[in-house]
Design a protein around this motif. Structure first.
Motif, short mmCIF file in Angstrom:
data_model
loop_
_atom_site.label_atom_id
_atom_site.label_comp_id
_atom_site.label_asym_id
_atom_site.label_seq_id
_atom_site.Cartn_x
_atom_site.Cartn_y
_atom_site.Cartn_z
N ASP A 124 0.84 -1.20 0.00
CA ASP A 124 0.00 0.00 0.00
C ASP A 124 0.87 1.25 0.00
OD1 ASP A 124 -2.22 -1.54 0.00
OD2 ASP A 124 -2.90 -1.03 2.03
N VAL A 125 0.37 2.28 -0.66
CA VAL A 125 1.12 3.53 -0.79
C VAL A 125 0.28 4.66 -0.19
CG1 VAL A 125 2.04 5.21 -2.44
CG2 VAL A 125 2.37 2.76 -2.84
N LEU A 126 0.92 5.51 0.59
CA LEU A 126 0.24 6.66 1.19
C LEU A 126 0.88 7.93 0.61
CD1 LEU A 126 -1.78 7.67 3.39
CD2 LEU A 126 0.15 7.69 4.98
N ASP A 127 0.04 8.72 -0.05
CA ASP A 127 0.51 9.96 -0.68
C ASP A 127 0.47 11.06 0.38
OD1 ASP A 127 0.96 12.14 -2.28
OD2 ASP A 127 -0.21 11.32 -3.96
N ILE A 128 1.62 11.65 0.69
CA ILE A 128 1.62 12.72 1.71
C ILE A 128 1.98 14.07 1.09
CG2 ILE A 128 2.06 11.14 3.63
CD1 ILE A 128 5.01 12.13 3.63
N GLY A 129 1.96 14.14 -0.23
CA GLY A 129 2.27 15.40 -0.93
C GLY A 129 3.28 15.11 -2.02
N LYS A 130 4.48 15.67 -1.87
CA LYS A 130 5.52 15.37 -2.87
C LYS A 130 6.04 13.95 -2.69
CE LYS A 130 7.23 20.10 -3.42
NZ LYS A 130 6.46 20.75 -2.33
N ARG A 131 5.84 13.43 -1.52
CA ARG A 131 6.39 12.09 -1.20
C ARG A 131 5.28 11.04 -1.08
NH1 ARG A 131 9.53 15.78 1.63
NH2 ARG A 131 11.77 15.44 1.55
N LYS A 132 5.73 9.82 -1.26
CA LYS A 132 4.81 8.69 -1.07
C LYS A 132 5.47 7.69 -0.13
CE LYS A 132 2.47 8.88 -5.57
NZ LYS A 132 2.86 10.25 -5.88
N LEU A 133 4.70 7.18 0.81
CA LEU A 133 5.20 6.16 1.73
C LEU A 133 4.66 4.81 1.30
CD1 LEU A 133 4.54 7.97 5.13
CD2 LEU A 133 6.72 7.76 3.95
N LYS A 134 5.54 3.81 1.30
CA LYS A 134 5.11 2.46 0.94
C LYS A 134 5.32 1.57 2.16
CE LYS A 134 5.49 -0.62 -3.04
NZ LYS A 134 6.17 -0.86 -4.29
N PHE A 135 4.40 0.66 2.38
CA PHE A 135 4.44 -0.15 3.61
C PHE A 135 4.72 -1.62 3.31
CE2 PHE A 135 1.64 3.49 4.11
CZ PHE A 135 2.29 4.14 5.15
N PHE A 136 5.48 -2.21 4.20
CA PHE A 136 5.79 -3.64 4.10
C PHE A 136 5.51 -4.29 5.45
CE2 PHE A 136 8.51 -1.56 1.01
CZ PHE A 136 8.27 -2.30 -0.13
N LEU A 137 4.51 -5.15 5.48
CA LEU A 137 4.28 -5.88 6.73
C LEU A 137 5.43 -6.85 6.95
CD1 LEU A 137 1.54 -4.56 6.37
CD2 LEU A 137 0.45 -6.72 6.94
N MET A 138 5.92 -6.90 8.17
CA MET A 138 6.99 -7.87 8.48
C MET A 138 6.62 -8.60 9.78
SD MET A 138 10.18 -5.30 9.25
CE MET A 138 10.13 -4.16 10.64
N PRO A 139 5.55 -9.47 9.65
CA PRO A 139 5.05 -10.16 10.84
C PRO A 139 6.14 -10.96 11.54
CG PRO A 139 4.13 -11.09 8.80
CD PRO A 139 4.82 -9.82 8.43
N MET A 140 6.15 -10.87 12.85
CA MET A 140 7.10 -11.57 13.73
C MET A 140 8.54 -11.09 13.57
SD MET A 140 4.86 -12.93 15.41
CE MET A 140 5.96 -13.43 16.72
N VAL A 141 8.71 -9.88 13.08
CA VAL A 141 10.03 -9.24 13.19
C VAL A 141 9.81 -7.93 13.95
CG1 VAL A 141 12.03 -8.31 11.94
CG2 VAL A 141 10.75 -10.24 10.99
N HIS A 142 9.45 -8.05 15.21
CA HIS A 142 9.41 -9.27 15.99
C HIS A 142 8.04 -9.52 16.65
CE1 HIS A 142 9.86 -7.41 20.18
NE2 HIS A 142 9.87 -6.40 19.35
#
Ligand code: FEO
Length: 392
Positions: A124-142
């Protein structure tokens, strides 16, 4: 003011006094790293512990009015990163909490508040203006809720606990403090926090290998920004996640009347004479969080305890319980010790080693009361066995 890149700032809190992190000895303190990104929708990446909230808010106020914050990304529910969110929301009540599905569940269980959640999934990508944040789930870390946030435009990975270290300093970067210190602290951090989750760490490493990363901003300790430093910590994580270790022997023991100590020191001297890298740790002076760090780095673990009321000493029992949770894999074990009238408790030590994942190389060596020279020499066959097992 700590500027990471243009319009990106470190606004965390420094915990100079932290000496214990749920059982993990932290002589160097820690930091809880929070990062502020200024854009059309100002965004905070992770918060800090509750008692660091005013330090974080003061740092934010030096840059913007906290009321302008639109998003608070909560990469991980654990209270060292979420504890200050409740206080922060008093300053930015309309901010949305961006988190994983398990993050939403965990934050609701922790805070019992009806916050505005924006739940994200991997990719998923979140647009915050000029920038975009992309998310990576990393279950059990930790934890099941853990995720990382990637800022492609600036090649920054906000990795939360991954790649972190418990280390308090006014410096913010690994290269300002020294790679050796950062790697030593990251090693202890991995051994005590991340070790059980090798398979999950490998999945994360597989995802980030395709990302352009110039800066790794963890949620504890120093930031990795030099290409060689990033290569080193990623390669270290790869090695630890595969449960690889060096051809080293670690002897861990406790003693009542020095008999088990005599055995431990005999083994040390004999192995040292053979040119094998060997380290001796006495549980009366070494903290178990340091012991498990050396266990992670060693292929052969020798564990010695006398018997007390038909059981191993409480210090050894504490280590074994800790190891059962951390589950070091691909390591050999050997047990030894002195007893007075019954060896029954050594069975408990042996089964604890096996439950912790150690492969015992032979029966243990247990000596009644005080070992004499001939009995100590009986440990020589263990030294030969270790040489064979380590192929040295
Ligand atoms: Fe730094 Fe799992 O919290």
């Amino acid at each position: 003011m700590h500027k990471i890149k243009e319009n990106i700032f470190w606004v965390g809190s420094i915990d100079w006094d932290l000496r214990n992190f749920h059982g993990y000895d932290t002589p160097s303190g820690s930091t809880y790293n929070s990062y502020l990104i200024l854009d059309e929708k100002p965004t905070l990446i992770d918060a800090v512990k509750s008692y660091g909230s005013q330090e974080m808010i003061t740092r934010i106020k030096e840059i913007i009015d906290p009321a302008k914050i639109q998003y608070i990304v909560s990469n991980h529910t654990e209270m060292d990163h979420s504890g200050a969110i409740d206080e922060l929301l008093k300053y930015c009540p309309n901010a949305q909490i961006v988190c994983s599905p398990k993050g939403e569940e965990g934050l609701k269980r922790h805070f019992k508040k009806n916050w505005k959640f924006k739940v994200v999934q991997t990719g998923d990508v979140l647009d915050i203006g000029k920038r975009k944040l992309k998310f990576f789930l990393m279950p059990m870390v930790h934890w099941p809720d853990s995720m990382a946030t990637y800022l492609e435009s600036d090649a920054i990975l906000f990795s939360n606990d991954a790649f972190g270290q418990h280390y308090a300093s006014s410096e913010r970067y690994v290269d300002e403090v020294g790679l050796d210190i950062a790697i030593a602290e990251a090693t202890k951090y991995y051994a005590n926090i991340v070790l059980p989750f090798g398979a999950q760490v490998l999945k994360v490493l597989d995802v980030i290998k395709d990302l352009k990363i110039e800066t790794i901003c963890p949620s504890h300790g120093l930031i990795w920004r030099k290409p060689d430093d990033i290569k080193k910590i990623v390669a270290s994580y790869q090695k630890w996640a595969l449960y690889q270790s060096d051809k080293k022997v670690l002897i861990v023991y406790d003693t009542m009347w020095h008999s088990t100590e005599m055995m431990a020191k005999y083994l040390f001297t004999a192995l040292d004479k053979e040119g094998i890298s060997v380290k001796l740790m006495n549980l009366q002076t070494a903290h178990i969080s340091d012991v498990v760090t050396d266990i992670m780095l060693s292929q052969m673990i020798l564990l010695g305890t006398p018997m007390l009321n038909n059981h191993m000493l409480p210090s050894m029992a504490s280590l074994m319980m800790y190891m059962k949770g951390l589950k070091p894999k691909n390591r050999y074990g050997f047990t030894f010790g002195s007893y007075g009238w019954s060896t029954v408790g050594f069975k408990e030590l042996e089964s604890s080693c096996q439950e912790a994942g150690l492969e015992l190389i032979s029966d243990g060596n247990y000596i009644k009361f005080i070992p004499d020279a001939e009995e100590l020499k009986s440990l020589d066959k263990t030294v030969s066995l270790i040489k064979n097992k380590l192929n040295v």
